[in-house]
Design a protein around this motif. Structure first.
Motif, short mmCIF file in Angstrom:
data_model
loop_
_atom_site.label_atom_id
_atom_site.label_comp_id
_atom_site.label_asym_id
_atom_site.label_seq_id
_atom_site.Cartn_x
_atom_site.Cartn_y
_atom_site.Cartn_z
N GLY A 52 1.70 7.29 3.02
CA GLY A 52 1.41 7.93 4.29
C GLY A 52 1.01 9.38 4.16
O GLY A 52 0.46 9.95 5.09
N ILE A 87 3.99 6.33 10.18
CA ILE A 87 2.80 7.16 9.99
C ILE A 87 2.06 7.19 11.32
O ILE A 87 2.29 6.34 12.19
N PRO A 88 1.18 8.17 11.49
CA PRO A 88 0.41 8.23 12.74
C PRO A 88 -0.31 6.92 13.03
O PRO A 88 -0.91 6.32 12.15
N GLY A 89 -0.21 6.51 14.28
CA GLY A 89 -0.81 5.26 14.67
C GLY A 89 0.16 4.10 14.68
O GLY A 89 -0.14 3.03 15.20
N THR A 101 7.33 5.25 15.78
CA THR A 101 8.23 6.16 15.06
C THR A 101 9.43 5.39 14.55
O THR A 101 10.02 4.57 15.27
N CYS A 132 6.33 1.14 10.60
CA CYS A 132 6.48 2.41 11.31
C CYS A 132 6.38 3.55 10.31
O CYS A 132 6.38 3.35 9.11
N THR A 173 -2.55 -1.91 10.68
CA THR A 173 -2.40 -2.46 12.02
C THR A 173 -2.03 -3.94 11.97
O THR A 173 -2.14 -4.61 10.95
N HIS A 222 -4.55 10.85 2.38
CA HIS A 222 -5.40 11.92 2.92
C HIS A 222 -6.84 11.70 2.50
O HIS A 222 -7.77 12.18 3.15
N ARG A 267 9.50 1.08 7.01
CA ARG A 267 8.79 2.34 6.93
C ARG A 267 7.70 2.27 5.86
O ARG A 267 7.91 1.76 4.76
#
Length: 623
Positions: A513, A533-535, A538, A531, A525, A518, A507
């Motif tokens: 995250g 965070i958005p993109g 889950t 896993c 990537t 922000h 995670r």
């Protein structure tokens, strides 16, 4: 009464035994030598060259008669890095003459003549100029007076891409603490680089040892100067002893004052001119002794000393100032030179002629402030851990001399501590194959780290989270594995974080995250196991470390029980099969034995029946 006490104390102090001053520290290294060696004609001891530096030892080519008669040298090809240093430890705190004898691997030409820079204790003191190897004079060495205060001496050679630096020998000779004191600016922050040292009227160049000089003088080299040119002077000499010569703190050899140049009727001024670097400060030391038999007292020879057009000393009367004929006098003046020449003129005002015995000229160099020791240590650890190629060099001080910082290191000056620190590391796409050590946290003030495009392995050290000044952290396209440390969430100044193209899993820390990212640019990537965070995929239910350990232990116990049960079942099954095989093999014998037993039992049964019948019918039969 007080007078008697003072006299008594003076008497006892006079009776106290005086102890000779200990010999000064001296370290002489024969570069490239595998054994200690003594050089002629003075049988001077030179220590073998061992574990001080890198480079390649080869047979030496001496560029000058000044150079010690040593058979080897050490040269530093550019392939081993642009910065190469001798680091000599266990040097006592003190004031030293440091001399580096230059060498040649082969006969030089325009293309291969070694042109490189020399630094001492992180301060660049000299840049070799084209044609130096063709001058058979003091260009054979580089020399400076420097304070060594941290128990070691660092002497570095910086390649400029023209030939390979080659060094024959190194001398580190202790001198008096106040040697060459020239005024209030003198001290540990000052280095005096020897530019010129001339013995006027001497026929041969000599070292202090050749002059039988005091060892606390540093075994200085005095180049001979028989004329200033154009028949403007004549030589004179004496065998008379010279008073006030070998005195503290400079300990000049007496023989230095036994030769001199004297101006002539044709040219009454004595003038010496030399080329210098502009916009520098120079400390000039002028030596005099009245050894001309025609001068026997005060007032018979008086002259002004003019330096670059300004009167530095007026009405110099050697006999008056030194106290006698055949008595040494040393005058010092430190000046700023704006042009490219330095001219020293002795202009007679009485007596018709000027005289001079020796000249010393030093460039006053401000010593560079060094890099913070903790940061130097961290960089050295990083060098080993990342397996930096030799071409990087990374020897000496990372930030100084300022003309030659370490490749990939960005430095800034901390004016409050008068020290340098590492602000950035740019080592992207350099073929690095090591690992990133926890000691990188020793670079407390890093703002940027770029190690992308390498083959660095292992986990991301959690200590990175303590470098709170980090603005950019780029570890992309390496082979980092494991999870992203939670400590990276402490990097509140982070604006760009690239961890893509690795083998990370788990995670993404919530702080990265959420709160930080922000307003930050980030890339996670190409890490198939990340896993949260958005993109990214889950994550499953979050388990604590304790829960993960419990599940692991439970699974291990269950597996052990299953293995135990299977083993027991297998053993029982083998026993059953073994018993069946035995029963099948012994079946005929068992059948025959069973029939025989049945026959015996039947016979016994009929016998018992007959006996019982006979017993019952017996009497009637007798009757």
């Amino acid at each position: 009464m007080l007078k008697h006490i003072v006299l008594l104390l003076t008497f006892f102090l006079a009776l106290r035994p005086s102890y000779p001053r200990p010999a000064p520290y001296a370290m002489r290294i024969s570069c490239g030598a595998r054994d200690n060696i003594h050089s002629p004609p003075t049988n001077t001891l030179w220590f073998k060259d061992f574990a001080y530096t890198g480079g390649i030892p080869v047979n030496a080519t001496r560029p000058s008669f000044i150079t010690p008669a040593l058979p080897t040298l050490r040269y530093f090809p550019l392939s081993e890095g642009p910065e190469n240093c001798y680091i000599i430890n266990r040097v006592p705190h003190g004031h030293y003459l440091v001399r580096i004898f230059l060498g040649l691997v082969a006969e030089p030409n325009f293309d291969n003549e070694p042109l490189f820079d020399v630094s001492i204790e992180g301060t660049q003191i000299y840049s070799l100029r084209s044609g130096w190897s063709n001058h058979d004079d003091e260009q054979a060495f580089v020399e400076a007076f420097v304070f060594l205060t941290d128990g070691s001496a660092s002497l570095c050679f910086h390649s400029t891409g023209h030939g390979d630096p080659a060094i024959i020998a190194i001398e580190i000779l202790e001198v008096d603490e106040r040697a060459y004191y020239y005024g209030p600016d003198w001290g540990q922050g000052i280095i005096l680089r020897t530019d010129r040292r001339l013995s006027c009227g001497a026929e041969k160049a000599k070292f202090g040892e050749d002059y039988s000089g005091d060892r606390w003088g540093g075994d200085r080299f005095w180049n001979s100067m028989t004329t200033f040119g154009q028949s403007s002077d004549r030589t004179t000499s004496t065998k008379n002893s010279i008073k006030k010569a070998s005195n503290s703190p400079n300990f000049y050899p007496e023989a230095l004052y036994q030769t001199a140049l004297i101006s002539t009727d044709h040219q009454p001024d004595l003038e010496y001119t030399m080329d210098v670097d502009p916009n520098r400060n120079y400390s000039i030391w002028l030596h005099f002794a009245e050894i001309d038999p025609s001068v026997t007292g005060v007032g018979q020879r008086v002259f002004d000393i003019v330096i670059n057009g300004d009167v530095a000393f007026q009405d110099v009367d050697i006999v008056k100032l030194s106290g006698d004929i055949y008595s040494a006098l040393v005058l010092n003046k430190t000046i700023a030179v704006n042009g490219r020449t330095l001219t020293i003129t002795m202009h007679p005002t009485k007596g018709g002629h000027a005289i001079i015995n020796a000249i010393e000229i030093f460039e006053v160099v401000l010593a560079e402030s060094k890099t913070l020791p903790d940061e130097v240590k961290a960089m050295q650890t990083l060098k080993k851990a990342l397996g930096l190629p030799l071409r990087f060099g990374w020897n000496g001080d990372p930030c100084v001399p300022q003309q030659h910082p370490w490749s990939g290191a960005d430095c800034q000056f901390d004016s409050t501590r008068s020290k340098w620190f590492i602000e950035g590391l740019g080592l992207d796409n350099q073929g690095l194959r090591g690992f990133l050590p926890n000691e990188i946290s020793g670079l407390h003030q890093l703002q940027s780290i770029n190690l992308s495009g390498n083959s660095i392995q292992g986990t991301i050290p959690s200590s990175l989270g303590t470098i709170t000044s980090l603005v950019i952290l780029d570890l992309s396209y390496n082979f980092f594995n494991g999870s992203i440390p939670e400590s990276l969430g402490q990097l509140t100044s982070l604006q760009r974080l690239n961890l893509n193209g690795n083998s990370l899993h788990g995670r993404v820390p919530a702080a990265l995250g959420g709160r930080l990212l922000h307003r930050a640019s980030f890339n996670f990537t190409d890490n198939s196991g990340l896993c949260g965070i958005p993109g990214l995929p889950t994550c499953g239910p979050h388990l604590s470390s304790g829960a993960k350990i419990g599940i692991g232990l439970g699974a291990s116990v269950a597996l052990l029980l299953i293995c135990t049960c299977l083993t027991c079942w297998w053993k029982r099954r083998q026993n059953i099969l073994r018993a069946q095989r035995i029963a099948a093999r012994d079946a005929p014998y068992a059948k025959a034995r069973t029939q025989f037993s049945r026959d015996v039992q039947m016979a016994r049964h009929h016998g018992h029946e007959n006996a019982r019948t006979a017993a019952e019918n017996g009497p009637s039969l007798l009757a």
